[in-house]
Design an enzyme around this catalytic site. Structure first.
Site, PDB file in Angstrom:
ATOM      1  N   ALA A  43       0.816  -1.213   0.000  1.00  0.00           N
ATOM      2  CA  ALA A  43       0.000   0.000   0.000  1.00  0.00           C
ATOM      3  C   ALA A  43       0.851   1.265   0.000  1.00  0.00           C
ATOM      4  O   ALA A  43       0.327   2.374   0.022  1.00  0.00           O
ATOM      5  CB  ALA A  43      -0.937   0.007   1.210  1.00  0.00           C
ATOM      6  N   GLY A  44       2.161   1.106  -0.047  1.00  0.00           N
ATOM      7  CA  GLY A  44       3.068   2.251   0.014  1.00  0.00           C
ATOM      8  C   GLY A  44       3.346   2.875  -1.335  1.00  0.00           C
ATOM      9  O   GLY A  44       2.786   2.492  -2.365  1.00  0.00           O
ATOM     10  N   ASP A  67       0.170  -5.314   3.681  1.00  0.00           N
ATOM     11  CA  ASP A  67       0.680  -4.116   4.350  1.00  0.00           C
ATOM     12  C   ASP A  67       0.002  -4.016   5.710  1.00  0.00           C
ATOM     13  O   ASP A  67      -0.926  -4.778   6.012  1.00  0.00           O
ATOM     14  CB  ASP A  67       0.425  -2.857   3.509  1.00  0.00           C
ATOM     15  N   ILE A 150      13.922  -4.810  -1.579  1.00  0.00           N
ATOM     16  CA  ILE A 150      13.933  -3.435  -2.075  1.00  0.00           C
ATOM     17  C   ILE A 150      14.156  -2.452  -0.932  1.00  0.00           C
ATOM     18  O   ILE A 150      14.760  -1.394  -1.109  1.00  0.00           O
ATOM     19  CB  ILE A 150      12.613  -3.113  -2.812  1.00  0.00           C
ATOM     20  N   ASN A 152      15.299  -0.075   1.733  1.00  0.00           N
ATOM     21  CA  ASN A 152      16.612   0.533   1.959  1.00  0.00           C
ATOM     22  C   ASN A 152      16.935   0.660   3.451  1.00  0.00           C
ATOM     23  O   ASN A 152      16.034   0.719   4.273  1.00  0.00           O
ATOM     24  CB  ASN A 152      16.654   1.911   1.294  1.00  0.00           C
ATOM     25  N   ARG A 186      18.931   3.567 -14.320  1.00  0.00           N
ATOM     26  CA  ARG A 186      19.431   4.945 -14.407  1.00  0.00           C
ATOM     27  C   ARG A 186      20.691   5.027 -15.261  1.00  0.00           C
ATOM     28  O   ARG A 186      20.814   5.925 -16.112  1.00  0.00           O
ATOM     29  CB  ARG A 186      19.720   5.481 -13.000  1.00  0.00           C
ATOM     30  N   HIS A 210      24.275  -0.403  -3.171  1.00  0.00           N
ATOM     31  CA  HIS A 210      23.066   0.297  -3.622  1.00  0.00           C
ATOM     32  C   HIS A 210      22.875   1.613  -2.863  1.00  0.00           C
ATOM     33  O   HIS A 210      21.772   1.963  -2.477  1.00  0.00           O
ATOM     34  CB  HIS A 210      21.848  -0.616  -3.442  1.00  0.00           C
TER      35      HIS A 210
END
Length: 347
Positions: A43-44, A67, A150, A152, A186, A210
């Site tokens: 839901a983020g 979530d 994913i 961080n 990127r 990362h």
């Protein structure tokens, strides 16, 4: 629109990944394996667009969205899309086990995003606890799943996950992968712009970690070749390393790189699914347990994906003097981040 988005997801995979017609040749649409994918943090800011992109992926048969709040709405919304997968939403810790049971791939974008003025320690202190809790549940309910991290800081959260799985007796280094695909995305985009070549033809390996200077794009190995000046290579490297900050500042405190991260996460999950399904020669960059650099137990480099997750960690290949220097510089910082994660997990 749906067809074009599906084509986009497929075409932007690693240059080594098979094209859709090769996928069909490998197994007909009627015989595509059943695959359950769970998204934790659905839901983020990253989770919602990631849920959408995974709903569009024809390799997914069940999509579990989890979530601490808001998932029933996301699941209802995404569930109306007329693609193969069945969608279910799960909310709260008491439903986490249901979300995870039977999962082949678990994607973890859960946690707080980076905000202006937020230090790495701030981000770590919040997200490390979330990752620890989620990985404890993964070890219990789907210990054989391929985990795509994913959340961080990936340089620390992957080591945290490894320690949690070791304690539970479920650790498989082939099935824990830190998602560094956004760095590759990127690097490809920035290189294509500077070299004036079609971005869909570009491939650039990105190694190291990362975050910041631990991100090391190997532009000397970029395809197609372009005779860029040293100053251009340095500028491209810096921009790739600072890509997240560029987006945070552009959004003026109202968000981070959620859309591009969701796209990158969907690309990587697609590659993992293809590997699990036996598609040959699937190669992506990922932050995994590695012996490439003696001092670093984890390192991002090209890996070959297959039925067991990481089938092979590929060598770095030839590097320029500038890249060799960058590698030496990143080692102590990456080592500290890894050790910080291990220490947290064992507190």
């Amino acid at each position: 629109m749906r067809a074009s988005m599906l084509r986009l997801i497929r075409s932007r995979s690693s240059s080594a990944a098979p094209r859709p017609h090769l996928l069909r040749r490998a197994y007909g649409s009627e015989s595509v394996p059943e695959r359950k994918v769970a998204v934790l943090g659905a839901a983020g800011g990253i989770g919602q667009p990631l849920a959408l992109l995974m709903k569009l992926n024809p390799l997914v048969s069940q999509l579990a969205l989890y979530d601490i709040a808001g998932t029933p709405g996301v699941a209802a919304d995404v569930g109306h899309i007329n693609t193969r997968s069945e969608v279910a939403g799960y909310v709260g810790e008491e439903q986490l086990g249901q979300a995870l049971e039977g999962s082949d791939v678990v994607i973890i974008p859960a946690g707080v995003p980076r905000k202006p003025g937020m230090t790495r320690d701030d981000l770590f202190n919040i997200n490390a606890g979330i990752v620890k809790s989620l990985c404890t549940a993964i070890a219990k309910y789907c210990p054989n799943a391929v985990v795509n991290m994913i959340s961080n800081p990936v340089n620390s959260t992957v080591p945290i996950a490894a320690e949690i799985f070791k304690k539970a007796g479920t650790y498989n280094e082939k099935k824990l992968l830190g998602v560094t695909t956004l760095d590759v995305v990127r690097a490809k985009t920035f290189y294509a712009g500077k070299a004036k070549v079609p971005v869909e033809e570009v491939n650039v390996p990105v190694v190291g970690g990362h975050a910041g200077i631990t991100i090391l794009p190997l532009f000397s190995q970029a395809v197609p070749k372009a005779n860029l000046a040293d100053e251009d290579i340095k500028a491209l490297t810096k921009r790739t390393q600072d890509g997240g900050t560029e987006v945070v500042e552009a959004k003026a405190g109202k968000g981070s790189a959620t859309l591009s991260m969701a796209y990158a996460g969907a690309l990587f999950a697609d590659a993992c699914l293809k590997g699990l399904n036996g598609v040959p020669d699937v190669v992506e960059c990922s932050f995994v347990q590695s012996s490439i650099i003696t001092e670093l137990p984890f390192f991002a480099s090209k890996v070959k994906l297959g039925k067991n997750g990481v089938e092979e960690v590929l060598e770095l290949g030839p590097m320029s003097d500038y890249e060799k220097q960058g590698l030496e510089i990143l080692i102590p910082e990456l080592k500290a981040s890894i050790e910080k994660g291990i220490k947290f997990a064992n507190q």
